[in-house]
Design a protein around this motif. Sequence first.
Motif, short mmCIF file in Angstrom:
data_model
loop_
_atom_site.label_atom_id
_atom_site.label_comp_id
_atom_site.label_asym_id
_atom_site.label_seq_id
_atom_site.Cartn_x
_atom_site.Cartn_y
_atom_site.Cartn_z
N SER A 78 -4.44 34.59 35.27
CA SER A 78 -3.63 34.73 34.06
C SER A 78 -2.50 35.73 34.26
N ALA A 136 -6.32 34.02 28.45
CA ALA A 136 -5.11 34.83 28.32
C ALA A 136 -3.89 34.05 28.80
N TYR A 141 -2.05 32.01 26.28
CA TYR A 141 -1.17 32.82 25.44
C TYR A 141 0.23 32.90 26.06
N MET A 201 -10.29 33.32 22.24
CA MET A 201 -9.73 34.60 22.67
C MET A 201 -10.17 35.68 21.71
N SER A 234 -8.03 29.66 21.39
CA SER A 234 -6.84 29.97 22.20
C SER A 234 -5.84 28.82 22.26
#
Lengths: 582, 98
Positions: A336, A362, A365, A387, A398
């Motif tokens: 990530s 992550a 995101y 998340m 997420s």
Amino acid sequence: MESLLERMCIDAATESAVAVDKWRRQRRTLERMPSHLAEALLRRLLQRRMLYPSLLEVFKYSVEDIDLSGESFVDAEWMAYLGAFRYLNSLILADCHKINNAALWNITGLTNLKEMDLSRCSKITDAGIQHLLSLPALEKLRISETGVTADGVVILASLSNLLLLDLGGLPVTDSALNSLQTLTKLQDLDLWGSEVSNESVRILKMFRNLSFLNLAWTKITMLPNLPSLTCLNMSRCAISSLFEGEGLKPRLEKVKFSGATICNISEAFQYVETSKLSFLDISNSTLQSYSFLSSMNAMTDLDLSGSGLVDGSVEHIARIGATLKNLNLNNTKVSSEGINALAGNVPNLETLLLSGTPIDDAAIYFLRMMPALKVINLSRTHVKGFMQLGSALDEVPSFSALESLSHLESLNLELLHIKDPALRPLANMSRLSHLSLRSVSLTNESLYHISSAEKLVHLGLRDTVVTDTGLAAFTPPPALEILDLRGCWLLSKEFVSRFCQKHPQLEVRHDLFETLDKRNEYTSPSRATTRTPKGKNKQGNSSAPPQYFLDQRLKYSREELLSLQILSTVLPTSSGQSNPLP
Amino acid sequence: MKKEDTVMLISAEGFEFVIDKKAAMVSQTIRNMLTSPGGFSETEHGKVTFPEISTTILEKICQYFYWSLQYASGKETEFHIEPELTLELMMAANYLHT
């Protein structure tokens, strides 16, 4: 592209053998037919299995390009008729396994023939090459994976008009390549899998217009300066140096080094002018450094899958990110954190493949900051679908981060440890047309969430624990065409078939129904193996089953067959006295 | 029917077909002849001669023009083409861009 009336005429002309008989004697008309119409008609006859050698004759003055690739029944008899095609320009016989040396004799002396494709015609040997020498206009010749040896390659030297020569998979030796130096017009040369080595690469300099060069799977490790080169394939080679020497450097556009061993990549690229390089494939090869990428400002397609790429090197990709459209990072060590380094630097990125990487939620995101994304593959990663927000205990799905990607069309989430609630945000993705899921933890609830994804065309739900009741309650999104339920072992045959009946427009795939593929109903096996869909008339496939390969036994009932069998055992004895049967 | 709304198509053998201009416009070639500014005498007289197209084929072509208008307006009927006419008709269609 034919017009509606032209298409209707072709339909009517190829409706039946009777229809063909009605027009095949109109010789004058056939002779002055524009080539594109004649070719469209011929293609359709071929598609409908209505073409046979003697019918070819009617096209001999009108057809210029003919593509018979993959047609296993094309043999010497066909070639005998093709030999009379006075204006033949291009003859594609790739994968026509019945074509042998003797068959090629038929087309000797075709003075207009410019293109010939004999790829994978394994019966063609050196003797067949002799027949090709009488084709003086030949510009493009493909004989990859035939039975031709180095001796056969040597005699090609007299075809001095050749622009393209595909010798892939042939045992071309250094001395054979040496003898081809007379082919100074060559632009495309394919030598993959040959026996050429560094000994003969100097000869390549003789080809001053060489633009495409494929040396994959050879022993070549270094190349001299080839200023006209634009495309280079040296996959599976051990590369030490490229284009060392004086003069202008080639402006490469496409490079494939898949699985190559490159000891020192910076050294190998030292003399390579990379300002035009837009396609680079260095998958499956281990590199120490990726700093060489930094100067490649025209890059659109970058494939680093299976390489040892780590987070620390991602910055080099980010630096050339402005032009990137397709990025393949499958099976790398990017996590990530690496995706974070890319985010914001790849405004035009459309495809991002991250399968088999150690990324987690992550990363999703950060994907938000890649606004042009259309295709994302997150399969076999550590993504869980939830998340943690701040320090609080509440988790958010997420995938809702992906909702802001307004172009997202395809999402692969196979083999993730995700649960049903994680999929809730998918319903809000307005453009999503392809979704692949494959997790044993997904249940009926997933089906429910997905049913509100309006644009979905292809839905994969493999290996899930969807049940009969879940399927019965599922309302497919209006655009859905394919539903892949393979490995959903809880489903019963009865319910799946009932579902199919209820939604006849859907193509449902399930282990109990391997044959439910509606699209391929009339496509014969030989057609399925053809490389490209032939011609422009796509609707041609839909009509009528093939007429020439009907099993004759279908005509008879079981009883009739049995009586025929008895008859055949009786006949030889009764006609043994050479009495002709009444 | 006013004369300005019709057009005369003349076959190789000299047969004359008077049809609606709207129908004839299905052919891109005829449309260009009739609408291009200046030059073509066809534009002024509303007559087009096809020395390459026989009467049988031109008749079929005219039928097609009308069928095509119907088809475009959503009326799906079959347009039958006799197999012996297919080749000539296809070439005429190619020439007329229809």
